[in-house]
Design a protein around this motif. Structure first.
Motif, PDB file in Angstrom:
ATOM      1  N   SER A   1       0.870  -1.169   0.000  1.00  0.00           N
ATOM      2  CA  SER A   1       0.000   0.000   0.000  1.00  0.00           C
ATOM      3  C   SER A   1       0.912   1.224   0.000  1.00  0.00           C
ATOM      4  O   SER A   1       1.962   1.210   0.643  1.00  0.00           O
ATOM      5  CB  SER A   1      -0.867  -0.029   1.270  1.00  0.00           C
ATOM      6  N   PRO A   2       0.547   2.313  -0.714  1.00  0.00           N
ATOM      7  CA  PRO A   2       1.443   3.480  -0.775  1.00  0.00           C
ATOM      8  C   PRO A   2       1.370   4.356   0.469  1.00  0.00           C
ATOM      9  O   PRO A   2       1.706   5.532   0.419  1.00  0.00           O
ATOM     10  CB  PRO A   2       0.909   4.231  -2.005  1.00  0.00           C
ATOM     11  N   THR A   3       0.933   3.795   1.569  1.00  0.00           N
ATOM     12  CA  THR A   3       0.693   4.576   2.786  1.00  0.00           C
ATOM     13  C   THR A   3       1.596   4.137   3.941  1.00  0.00           C
ATOM     14  O   THR A   3       2.151   3.039   3.934  1.00  0.00           O
ATOM     15  CB  THR A   3      -0.757   4.375   3.253  1.00  0.00           C
ATOM     16  N   VAL A   4       1.661   5.014   4.946  1.00  0.00           N
ATOM     17  CA  VAL A   4       2.138   4.604   6.264  1.00  0.00           C
ATOM     18  C   VAL A   4       0.964   4.767   7.224  1.00  0.00           C
ATOM     19  O   VAL A   4       0.128   5.652   7.038  1.00  0.00           O
ATOM     20  CB  VAL A   4       3.347   5.432   6.756  1.00  0.00           C
ATOM     21  N   THR A   5       0.879   3.893   8.218  1.00  0.00           N
ATOM     22  CA  THR A   5      -0.194   3.987   9.201  1.00  0.00           C
ATOM     23  C   THR A   5       0.406   4.520  10.495  1.00  0.00           C
ATOM     24  O   THR A   5       1.361   3.929  11.027  1.00  0.00           O
ATOM     25  CB  THR A   5      -0.838   2.607   9.439  1.00  0.00           C
ATOM     26  N   ILE A   6      -0.145   5.657  10.956  1.00  0.00           N
ATOM     27  CA  ILE A   6       0.363   6.268  12.190  1.00  0.00           C
ATOM     28  C   ILE A   6      -0.535   5.811  13.337  1.00  0.00           C
ATOM     29  O   ILE A   6      -1.731   6.105  13.356  1.00  0.00           O
ATOM     30  CB  ILE A   6       0.375   7.807  12.076  1.00  0.00           C
ATOM     31  N   ILE A   7       0.065   5.063  14.277  1.00  0.00           N
ATOM     32  CA  ILE A   7      -0.688   4.486  15.390  1.00  0.00           C
ATOM     33  C   ILE A   7      -0.283   5.214  16.669  1.00  0.00           C
ATOM     34  O   ILE A   7       0.924   5.396  16.915  1.00  0.00           O
ATOM     35  CB  ILE A   7      -0.360   2.980  15.524  1.00  0.00           C
ATOM     36  N   ASP A   8      -1.255   5.638  17.455  1.00  0.00           N
ATOM     37  CA  ASP A   8      -0.949   6.217  18.757  1.00  0.00           C
ATOM     38  C   ASP A   8      -0.342   5.105  19.631  1.00  0.00           C
ATOM     39  O   ASP A   8      -0.977   4.077  19.863  1.00  0.00           O
ATOM     40  CB  ASP A   8      -2.229   6.772  19.400  1.00  0.00           C
ATOM     41  N   ALA A   9       0.896   5.305  20.087  1.00  0.00           N
ATOM     42  CA  ALA A   9       1.617   4.235  20.798  1.00  0.00           C
ATOM     43  C   ALA A   9       1.107   4.023  22.217  1.00  0.00           C
ATOM     44  O   ALA A   9       1.545   3.100  22.906  1.00  0.00           O
ATOM     45  CB  ALA A   9       3.114   4.524  20.817  1.00  0.00           C
TER      46      ALA A   9
ATOM     47  N   LEU B   1      -3.195   2.881  21.062  1.00  0.00           N
ATOM     48  CA  LEU B   1      -3.199   1.880  19.994  1.00  0.00           C
ATOM     49  C   LEU B   1      -4.244   2.182  18.914  1.00  0.00           C
ATOM     50  O   LEU B   1      -4.611   1.307  18.125  1.00  0.00           O
ATOM     51  CB  LEU B   1      -3.384   0.453  20.547  1.00  0.00           C
ATOM     52  N   LYS B   2      -4.722   3.411  18.862  1.00  0.00           N
ATOM     53  CA  LYS B   2      -5.680   3.833  17.822  1.00  0.00           C
ATOM     54  C   LYS B   2      -4.918   4.375  16.609  1.00  0.00           C
ATOM     55  O   LYS B   2      -3.873   5.029  16.771  1.00  0.00           O
ATOM     56  CB  LYS B   2      -6.598   4.945  18.359  1.00  0.00           C
ATOM     57  N   ILE B   3      -5.474   4.116  15.423  1.00  0.00           N
ATOM     58  CA  ILE B   3      -4.887   4.684  14.209  1.00  0.00           C
ATOM     59  C   ILE B   3      -5.281   6.151  14.134  1.00  0.00           C
ATOM     60  O   ILE B   3      -6.465   6.479  14.219  1.00  0.00           O
ATOM     61  CB  ILE B   3      -5.382   3.926  12.963  1.00  0.00           C
ATOM     62  N   VAL B   4      -4.291   7.036  13.987  1.00  0.00           N
ATOM     63  CA  VAL B   4      -4.613   8.460  13.952  1.00  0.00           C
ATOM     64  C   VAL B   4      -4.519   9.044  12.547  1.00  0.00           C
ATOM     65  O   VAL B   4      -5.101  10.089  12.273  1.00  0.00           O
ATOM     66  CB  VAL B   4      -3.742   9.286  14.931  1.00  0.00           C
ATOM     67  N   ALA B   5      -3.802   8.414  11.650  1.00  0.00           N
ATOM     68  CA  ALA B   5      -3.717   8.906  10.273  1.00  0.00           C
ATOM     69  C   ALA B   5      -3.101   7.819   9.397  1.00  0.00           C
ATOM     70  O   ALA B   5      -2.434   6.901   9.905  1.00  0.00           O
ATOM     71  CB  ALA B   5      -2.875  10.174  10.198  1.00  0.00           C
ATOM     72  N   GLU B   6      -3.354   7.945   8.102  1.00  0.00           N
ATOM     73  CA  GLU B   6      -2.807   6.974   7.153  1.00  0.00           C
ATOM     74  C   GLU B   6      -2.414   7.694   5.862  1.00  0.00           C
ATOM     75  O   GLU B   6      -3.043   7.513   4.816  1.00  0.00           O
ATOM     76  CB  GLU B   6      -3.857   5.890   6.880  1.00  0.00           C
ATOM     77  N   PRO B   7      -1.405   8.547   5.943  1.00  0.00           N
ATOM     78  CA  PRO B   7      -1.039   9.359   4.776  1.00  0.00           C
ATOM     79  C   PRO B   7      -0.344   8.547   3.681  1.00  0.00           C
ATOM     80  O   PRO B   7       0.362   7.579   3.964  1.00  0.00           O
ATOM     81  CB  PRO B   7      -0.076  10.395   5.363  1.00  0.00           C
ATOM     82  N   GLU B   8      -0.558   9.002   2.428  1.00  0.00           N
ATOM     83  CA  GLU B   8       0.161   8.419   1.288  1.00  0.00           C
ATOM     84  C   GLU B   8       1.561   9.011   1.243  1.00  0.00           C
ATOM     85  O   GLU B   8       1.739  10.218   1.447  1.00  0.00           O
ATOM     86  CB  GLU B   8      -0.560   8.744  -0.023  1.00  0.00           C
ATOM     87  N   VAL B   9       2.559   8.145   0.978  1.00  0.00           N
ATOM     88  CA  VAL B   9       3.931   8.645   0.919  1.00  0.00           C
ATOM     89  C   VAL B   9       4.646   8.287  -0.382  1.00  0.00           C
ATOM     90  O   VAL B   9       5.622   8.943  -0.753  1.00  0.00           O
ATOM     91  CB  VAL B   9       4.765   8.136   2.127  1.00  0.00           C
ATOM     92  N   GLY B  10       4.176   7.253  -1.083  1.00  0.00           N
ATOM     93  CA  GLY B  10       4.835   6.824  -2.317  1.00  0.00           C
ATOM     94  C   GLY B  10       4.769   5.317  -2.438  1.00  0.00           C
ATOM     95  O   GLY B  10       4.182   4.645  -1.582  1.00  0.00           O
ATOM     96  N   LEU B  11       5.432   4.786  -3.481  1.00  0.00           N
ATOM     97  CA  LEU B  11       5.267   3.363  -3.784  1.00  0.00           C
ATOM     98  C   LEU B  11       6.294   2.473  -3.084  1.00  0.00           C
ATOM     99  O   LEU B  11       7.498   2.694  -3.188  1.00  0.00           O
ATOM    100  CB  LEU B  11       5.348   3.143  -5.301  1.00  0.00           C
ATOM    101  N   GLY B  12       5.781   1.475  -2.366  1.00  0.00           N
ATOM    102  CA  GLY B  12       6.639   0.483  -1.722  1.00  0.00           C
ATOM    103  C   GLY B  12       7.284   0.962  -0.447  1.00  0.00           C
ATOM    104  O   GLY B  12       8.488   0.740  -0.235  1.00  0.00           O
TER     105      GLY B  12
END
Ligand code: RUQ
Ligand code: CUA
Ligand code: CA
Length: 609
Positions: free
Chosen positions: A313-321, A324-335
Motif C-alpha cells: 500500500s502506498p501509505t504509512v499507518t500512524i498508530i498512537d503508541a 493503539l488507535k490509528i490516527v492517520a494513514e497518509p500516502e507517501v509513495g510506492l513500496g
C-alpha cells in the motif's frame, strides 16, 4: 598582414565559450566540494559515528565510520574467521554454540544496541540469524561476539528490537509459521511466536503466540508494548494466499500484562519456554488492522507514535503508541518499507519501488494538513532499510541518514554478474535532503544502527582480560599425557613462541593451549601450521586451545601471521614429528637453547605500539 574579420569573430566566440565553460564547471565543482567536505575525514582524523551494519549473508556485522563510509572492522558472528581467530578452535565457546545451534553460517538482518534511558549505553549489540532462528550478542568493550543462542519454538528469526528504555528484553519475531502443536501432520493453520529474551542470561523468558506471521519489530519508548508487523494474517502457505486481505495487522503485545499472565502460570511450556495464547489471555495482545502486507514498524523518538510502512500500500499507518488507535494513514509513495526520524519532528520513509527517500512532517500528517510531504530524494536503487543517526533512539542527531540500497546497477565498475550493494549517505540537516556520498560493502547490509564515537571510545578495552586458564609467562610446558597424547602450554610475546620447538611422535594427538601475553593494544600474534589445517590469530590477553593430529613425520614450521615487530619474520618455531618407531627421545625443551625466545642483545619491543 590584416586579419580576416571572421577569424576575429571566431576567436572571440571561442573565448566567450571558454569563460562560460569555466564558470559552469566552477559552479558544479563547488556543489561537489560542499558535499565532499561533509563526508571528508582527513587522514588521522576520526569519524563522528560508528555505524553497525548487518552483514546479511556474510553472517557478520560491519562497522563503518560515518560520515566517511570507511569500513572500520568486520565483527564475525555466525561464521568463523581465521583473521580474528574467531570460532576457529574447539575450546572456543562460540564455536561450540554455533555448531550446536545450526552451523557456522547465518543471515544477519537487524543490529540493535543496549539502552539506558532510551539511549545506547555501549554495552551490547544484538543481531539475529534469520536462517537458523538464532540471536547473538556482541560485547562492545571487545567488539567481539560473546553469546549465540537458538530461540526455541520459532523459525525464521526476523525482526528484533530492544525493549526500551532500559533493555528489559530483546524481542525476536518468528517469521515462518509452524504447526501450532509442533506436529507436521497437523493440518490446522500454522502460527508464530514473538520471543522475549533476557539480555543478560540470553534465555527466552516467554513467548506470545500469533495467528499469522510476524515480520519487523519495535517497542514503545516506555516499556509497555512491543509492536510486530504481520503480513500473513491470512495464514496462507504460498505467496498468492498471503496477499488476499486488504488489511493485515500490527500486533501490539502488552509486556506487563504478558509478564503477569506468565507469572500466573498461564503459559503452556514447550521446550522449556512458556507460550501465552492471546485467545486465552485477553489484554495480552491487540491486533491493529493496517493495509496490505505491511513491513517496517518504527516508533517515533518521543514515543508518541508507531509507524507501520505499507509495502503493498502506498501509505504509512500512524498508530498512537499509548491508545493503539490509528490516527492517520497518509500516502507517501510506492513500496514504503521502513521509517526513521530526525530531531525536528520529521519522518523519512524508504520507498522500495520509487527508489526514493521521502521526508514528511509527522504533526502535519496527523492533522491531515495537505503539505505534510517535505521533500523527496532519489536513491540508487531500490532502497530497503534506511536509518538516520539516532533515529531509533530518543535523541536523534538529525545530521546524517544512511540509505541501504538493494541494487547498485550502474553505480560501480562491474565485478562480475553479481554487483555490490550500495549505501548512500544523505545530509538531512536542512529542509531539503542532500546526497553526499555512496560506498559499497560486502554482501549484504540490511539495516544499521549508530553510536557516537565520543561515547563509545572510552568503553572499548585495551586488551582482553586473561581467562582463568591462561598460560602465564614462565609456566610454559610440554607434557606427555598418554601413550599417544601430548599437551603443550605456550605463550606468545614479541617476537617468539615459548616453547619454540615441540617434538611429538607420529600418531600423537597434540593439545595446544596458547596465550598471547602481550599487554599492549593491537599487539596481535598468529599461529599458522603448514599441512595441519591450523591458522589462528590471538589478540593481547587471548587464550586459545586446539587439538590436532601430529600427522606425517617431518619438520613443520609454525609462524606468526600478523606483522608484530622488526623480528616478525623470525617469529617461528618447529613442530618436529618423529616417526612412530623412532628411538629418539622427546627433547627436553627446557634444556634447549633460547627458552625465552629472545636473542641476547636484540630488543624484544616491536615497532607496532
Ligand atoms: S527487513 S528482509 Cu530488515 Cu526490511 Cu529483513
Ligand atoms: Cu608475532 Cu608477527
Ligand atoms: Ca497479507
Amino acid at each position: 598582414m590584416t586579419r580576416h574579420p571572421f577569424l576575429l569573430v571566431a576567436a572571440s566566440v571561442v573565448a566567450t565559450l571558454a569563460i562560460v565553460h569555466t564558470a559552469g564547471c566552477g559552479a558544479t565543482r563547488s556543489a561537489r566540494s560542499l558535499a565532499a567536505d561533509k563526508v571528508y575525514v582527513a587522514p588521522g582524523e576520526l569519524d563522528k559515528y560508528y555505524g553497525f551494519l548487518s552483514g546479511g549473508q556474510s553472517g557478520s556485522v560491519f562497522v563503518v565510520g560515518i560520515p566517511s563510509g570507511r569500513l572500520i572492522r568486520e565483527i564475525p558472528v555466525f561464521e568463523q574467521r581465521a583473521a580474528y581467530g574467531y570460532a576457529m578452535h574447539d575450546a572456543d565457546a562460540r564455536r561450540q554454540e554455533l555448531l550446536a545451534t545450526g552451523g557456522a553460517w547465518g543471515d544477519t538482518h537487524h543490529p540493535v544496541l543496549s539502552e539506558t534511558d532510551g539511549m545506547p549505553n555501549g554495552k551490547y549489540l544484538w543481531i539475529n540469524d534469520l536462517a537458523n532462528g538464532r540471536l547473538a550478542r556482541i560485547r562492545l568493550d571487545y567488539f567481539e561476539t560473546d553469546r549465540i543462542v537458538k530461540i526455541p519454538n520459532l523459525q525464521g528469526a526476523h525482526g528484533i528490537a530492544v525493549v526500551s528504555p532500559n533493555t528489559k528484553y530483546i524481542v525476536v519475531n518468528g517469521e515462518f509459521e509452524q504447526p501450532t502443536d509442533g506436529l507436521v501432520t497437523n493440518p490446522a493453520p500454522y502460527t508464530s511466536v514473538v520471543a522475549f529474551v533476557d539480555p543478560d542470561s540470553m534465555t527466552v523468558k516467554f513467548e506470545v503466540r500469533v495467528n499469522g506471521n510476524i515480520d519487523i519489530a519495535d517497542t514503545s519508548k516506555d516499556g509497555r508494548y512491543s509492536f510486530s508487523t504481520i503480513y500473513n494474517l491470512e495464514q496462507g502457505k504460498n505467496m498468492g494466499a498471503m496477499i488476499q486481505y486488504d488489511r493485515d495487522a500490527v500486533a501490539a503485545i502488552d509486556i506487563p500484562a504478558a509478564e503477569a499472565a506468565v507469572g500466573a502460570g498461564k503459559g503452556a511450556v514447550r521446550n522449556g519456554v512458556p507460550i501465552l495464547d492471546p485467545a486465552e489471555n485477553p489484554g495480552v495482545m491487540t491486533l491493529i488492522p493496517v493495509p496490505k502486507n505491511p513491513h517496517g514498524i518504527n516508533v517515533t523518538p518521543d514515543g508518541r507514535y508507531a509507524i507501520a510502512s505499507g509495502k503493498l500500500s502506498p501509505t504509512v499507518t500512524i498508530i498512537d503508541a499509548h491508545t493503539l488507535k490509528i490516527v492517520a494513514e497518509p500516502e507517501v509513495g510506492l513500496g514504503p518499507l521502513h521509517t526513521t526520524f530526525d530531531d525536528r519532528g520529521n519522518a523519512f520513509t524508504s520507498l522500495f519501488l520509487d527508489s526514493q527517500v521521502v521526508k514528511w512532517n509527522i504533526d502535519k500528517a496527523v492533522k491531515g494538513a495537505p503539505d505534510y510531504i517535505v521533500d523527496r530524494i532519489n536513491v540508487h536503487y531500490n532502497i530497503g532499510h534506511l536509518q538516520a543517526v539516532g533515529g531509533d533512539h530518543t535523541h536523534p542527531s538529525g545530521d546524517f541518514l544512511l540509505a541501504l540500497n538493494k541494487l547498485s546497477k550502474d553505480q560501480y565498475v562491474p565485478v562480475g554478474p553479481d554487483l555490490p550493494e550500495n549505501q548512500e549517505i544523505i545530509d538531512i540537516s536542512g529542509e531539503k535532503m542532500k546526497m553526499l556520498a555512496s560506498f559499497p560493502t560486502p554482501p549484504e547490509p540490511h539495516d544499521a544502527t549508530f553510536m557516537a564515537v565520543a561515547a563509545l571510545k572510552p568503553l572499548v578495552h585495551q586488551t582482553f582480560t586473561p581467562a582463568a586458564d591462561a598460560v602465564q609467562a614462565g609456566q610454559e610446558k610440554i607434557v606427555r599425557t598418554g601413550p599417544h597424547a601430548v599437551s603443550v602450554d605456550m605463550t606468545l610475546i614479541r617476537s617468539a613462541y615459548t616453547p619454540e620447538t615441540v617434538e611429538v611422535k607420529e600418531g600423537d594427538q597434540v593439545t595446544l593451549k596458547i596465550t598471547n601475553v602481550e599487554t599492549i593494544r593491537d599487539m596481535i600474534h598468529g599461529f599458522a601450521l603448514p599441512d595441519h589445517n591450523l591458522n589462528i590469530a590471538l589478540a593481547p590477553g587471548y587464550t586459545k586451545t586446539m587439538t590436532f593430529e601430529a600427522g606425517k613425520p617431518g619438520v613443520y614450521w609454525f609462524y606468526c601471521t600478523n606483522f608484530c615487530s622488526a623480528l616478525h619474520l623470525e617469529m617461528r618455531g618447529r613442530l618436529i614429528v618423529q616417526p612412530k618407531d623412532s628411538t629418539v627421545t622427546i627433547t627436553d625443551w627446557h634444556a634447549a637453547a633460547n627458552v625465552k625466545g629472545v636473542v641476547p642483545g636484540v630488543p624484544s619491543t616491536g615497532d607496532k605500539q
